[in-house]
Enzyme design. Structure first.
Site, PDB file in Angstrom:
ATOM      1  N   SER A 264       0.839  -1.199   0.000  1.00  0.00           N
ATOM      2  CA  SER A 264       0.000   0.000   0.000  1.00  0.00           C
ATOM      3  C   SER A 264       0.870   1.244   0.000  1.00  0.00           C
ATOM      4  O   SER A 264       2.078   1.183   0.258  1.00  0.00           O
ATOM      5  CB  SER A 264      -0.905   0.008   1.234  1.00  0.00           C
ATOM      6  N   LYS A 265       0.237   2.389  -0.250  1.00  0.00           N
ATOM      7  CA  LYS A 265       0.990   3.644  -0.233  1.00  0.00           C
ATOM      8  C   LYS A 265       1.534   3.928   1.163  1.00  0.00           C
ATOM      9  O   LYS A 265       2.572   4.571   1.308  1.00  0.00           O
ATOM     10  CB  LYS A 265       0.133   4.796  -0.729  1.00  0.00           C
ATOM     11  N   ARG A 266       0.848   3.433   2.180  1.00  0.00           N
ATOM     12  CA  ARG A 266       1.314   3.669   3.552  1.00  0.00           C
ATOM     13  C   ARG A 266       2.634   2.954   3.824  1.00  0.00           C
ATOM     14  O   ARG A 266       3.433   3.400   4.638  1.00  0.00           O
ATOM     15  CB  ARG A 266       0.251   3.207   4.549  1.00  0.00           C
ATOM     16  N   ASP A 267       2.853   1.820   3.146  1.00  0.00           N
ATOM     17  CA  ASP A 267       4.115   1.096   3.330  1.00  0.00           C
ATOM     18  C   ASP A 267       5.290   1.973   2.923  1.00  0.00           C
ATOM     19  O   ASP A 267       6.309   2.015   3.599  1.00  0.00           O
ATOM     20  CB  ASP A 267       4.121  -0.201   2.516  1.00  0.00           C
ATOM     21  N   GLY A 268       5.146   2.672   1.819  1.00  0.00           N
ATOM     22  CA  GLY A 268       6.206   3.562   1.380  1.00  0.00           C
ATOM     23  C   GLY A 268       6.422   4.700   2.363  1.00  0.00           C
ATOM     24  O   GLY A 268       7.558   5.060   2.677  1.00  0.00           O
TER      25      GLY A 268
END
Length: 516
Positions: A264-268
């Protein structure tokens, strides 16, 4: 031979995730490998989720990556328009066809009525309410209300949606090029909304109509769309288009670096690496998302990395040029299982591409990085830095981070080594070396080394005693490329000046250690 036509059809609801770019890449590679056509289509029928600038982001990301559509917005083609918001009349025509043939029906249920029904189902112990053949007779629609009441509601401009009429007892077989034969029963599919209350089609209707009219032969998309494919097949069946239906290939998920769960974008954001092709927003803002381009990746390295997230060539080769990817790519070698997102592997790919890029071609990119950091450099210097550092860095910004000393005095960054190597009593000897270097007219690395070696032999000093001092004084660190190449790049006058400053700094460092 079949005239292959594929499409990448993103929705402009925000920044395009790297998984979407992989989907675009696989479509592009397949089209090129088959001598086919790659279409870009913007699926912007969901106006509530539309985000200003998102379409431009997609186009810029594809342009940067070199994934070039043959047809699409701003490009043209005989099957346009290529924005779904500009195709309303087309969808209206095909919706009416479904209504006239009894394959679809009007539904007048309000959101409040649907919510009440859901709550009632929960109260009765049913965890989910499905609008389908078993429940539609209890709802407010043209099938339950009859022709006269339906016409009255339509004439009175009562809000409505259009739903697909899915009858039980049908089998839906999907021949997926990645997953083989996938079967669904029509009882698993509810009467999905095809046209929303605002008059715009849902993704499902627009997708099927556009793929048919644009003569798409292969639909290559993410695994998350596989459950919707049964509905799409039923739509093709309702239109009578089943024989010309495209082949499907559903790509594996991109997984978190741990291998568990979808990336997900949150991982980045949390782990500090990009999961988007380009930056989105301004750094420091809450909605800022970092991109591969701004992180210093070459687009060809990113594509090589992405190609292997779900596909393999069946050989040990890892570095592929664009043409080699095209020649090797095939749907039969796409994996079923999810692909773990290994950012260190992405950095490795980028390093390999940096190493294999000619210095002259890297030069302008490096010059841009230095200029962005307030230190414009000449073309000659940028090419020199490329040759000296490209085997030591993984991304473009690291050329400046590791090579700032080429353009600025940085002091002594490694005081531990300075305390260990610098002996103040040897200062006169090193001042002699400084004087000797100041007189070197042919300021080239071999000549600088020759003069330094002569000094060492005369003073009885080894490389271990002299080179760390030269490095510390000129570059602030004992790490880096060849010391004499650094001195050549820095220049004679600047080297001599830095040696003087460096000796003074090391004198102070040692004095502080001794408490003097």
């Amino acid at each position: 031979m079949q005239n292959v036509r594929v499409r990448f059809a993103p929705s402009p609801t925000g920044a395009q995730h790297i998984g979407g770019i992989r989907t675009a890449l696989y479509n592009y590679l397949f089209a090129r490998s088959q001598g086919g056509v790659f279409v870009l289509r913007i699926e912007d029928t969901d106006q509530k989720r539309y985000v200003e600038g998102a379409e431009e982001y997609v186009i810029n990301a594809l342009r940067w990556a070199g994934i070039t559509p043959d047809e699409g917005p701003g490009i043209g083609g005989e099957y346009g328009p290529y924005r779904q918001s500009e195709r309303r009349e087309i969808y209206r025509k095909y919706t009416q066809h479904l209504l006239d043939s009894g394959q679809a029906y009007y539904a007048f249920d309000t959101e409040e009525e649907l919510d009440q029904r859901r709550e009632a189902e929960k109260a009765a112990g049913n965890h989910s309410f499905r609008y389908d053949a078993t429940t539609r007779g209890d709802m407010r629609n043209s099938l339950s209300l009859g022709r006269e009441e339906t016409d009255r509601l339509l004439e009175g401009n009562t809000p409505y949606v259009v739903r697909l009429r899915v009858e039980p007892g049908q089998m839906v077989h999907i021949k997926d090029r990645v997953r083989g034969d996938v079967a669904y029963r029509s009882e698993e599919v509810d009467d999905k909304v095809l046209v929303k209350a605002d008059g715009l089609p849902t993704y499902h209707l627009a997708n099927v109509v556009d793929d048919h009219l644009m003569k798409i032969t292969h639909v290559i998309r993410g695994e998350e769309w596989l459950p919707s494919t049964a509905l799409h097949v039923l739509l093709y069946r309702a239109f009578g288009w089943e024989k010309t239906m495209p082949e499907f290939a559903h790509l594996p998920l991109l997984l978190k670096p741990t291998g568990k769960g979808k990336l997900s974008k949150r991982d980045g954001q949390q782990l500090g690496f990009p999961v988007f092709p380009l930056d989105w927003g301004e750094e420091g803002d809450d909605d800022y998302l970092s991109g591969f381009r701004e992180a210093g990746f070459l687009p060809e390295a990113m594509l090589n990395f992405l190609a292997f997230l779900g596909w393999n060539p069946g050989t040990e080769q890892e570095i592929f040029s664009r043409q080699e990817l095209i020649d090797a790519f095939g749907l039969d070698r796409i994996n079923k299982s999810g692909a773990q997102y290994d950012f260190e592997k992405a950095r490795w790919y980028n390093q390999q591409y940096l190493i294999n890029t000619p210095d002259a071609k890297l030069g302008p990119r490096i010059a841009h990085v230095y200029a962005e950091n307030g230190h414009p450099i000449s073309e000659e210097m940028s090419v020199t830095i490329a040759g000296l550092l490209k085997e030591r860095v993984h991304t473009l910004p690291e050329f400046f981070e590791q090579g700032v000393y080429f353009v600025a005095r940085v002091g002594i960054n490694d005081e531990k080594t300075a305390r260990k190597k610098w002996k103040p009593e040897q200062r006169p000897a090193f001042e002699d070396l400084r004087t000797r270097l100041a007189s070197v007219k042919d300021w080239q690395a071999p000549r600088i080394k020759e003069e330094t070696v002569a000094f060492m032999e005369e003073k009885g000093l080894g490389f271990g005693a002299v080179l760390p001092i030269l490095r510390l004084a000129v570059s602030g660190t004992v790490k880096g490329p060849d010391a004499f190449a650094i001195l050549e790049a820095v220049g004679r006058e600047e080297t001599v000046a830095r040696l003087g400053e460096g000796f003074n700094l090391m004198d102070r460092i040692v004095a502080d250690q001794r408490g003097e």
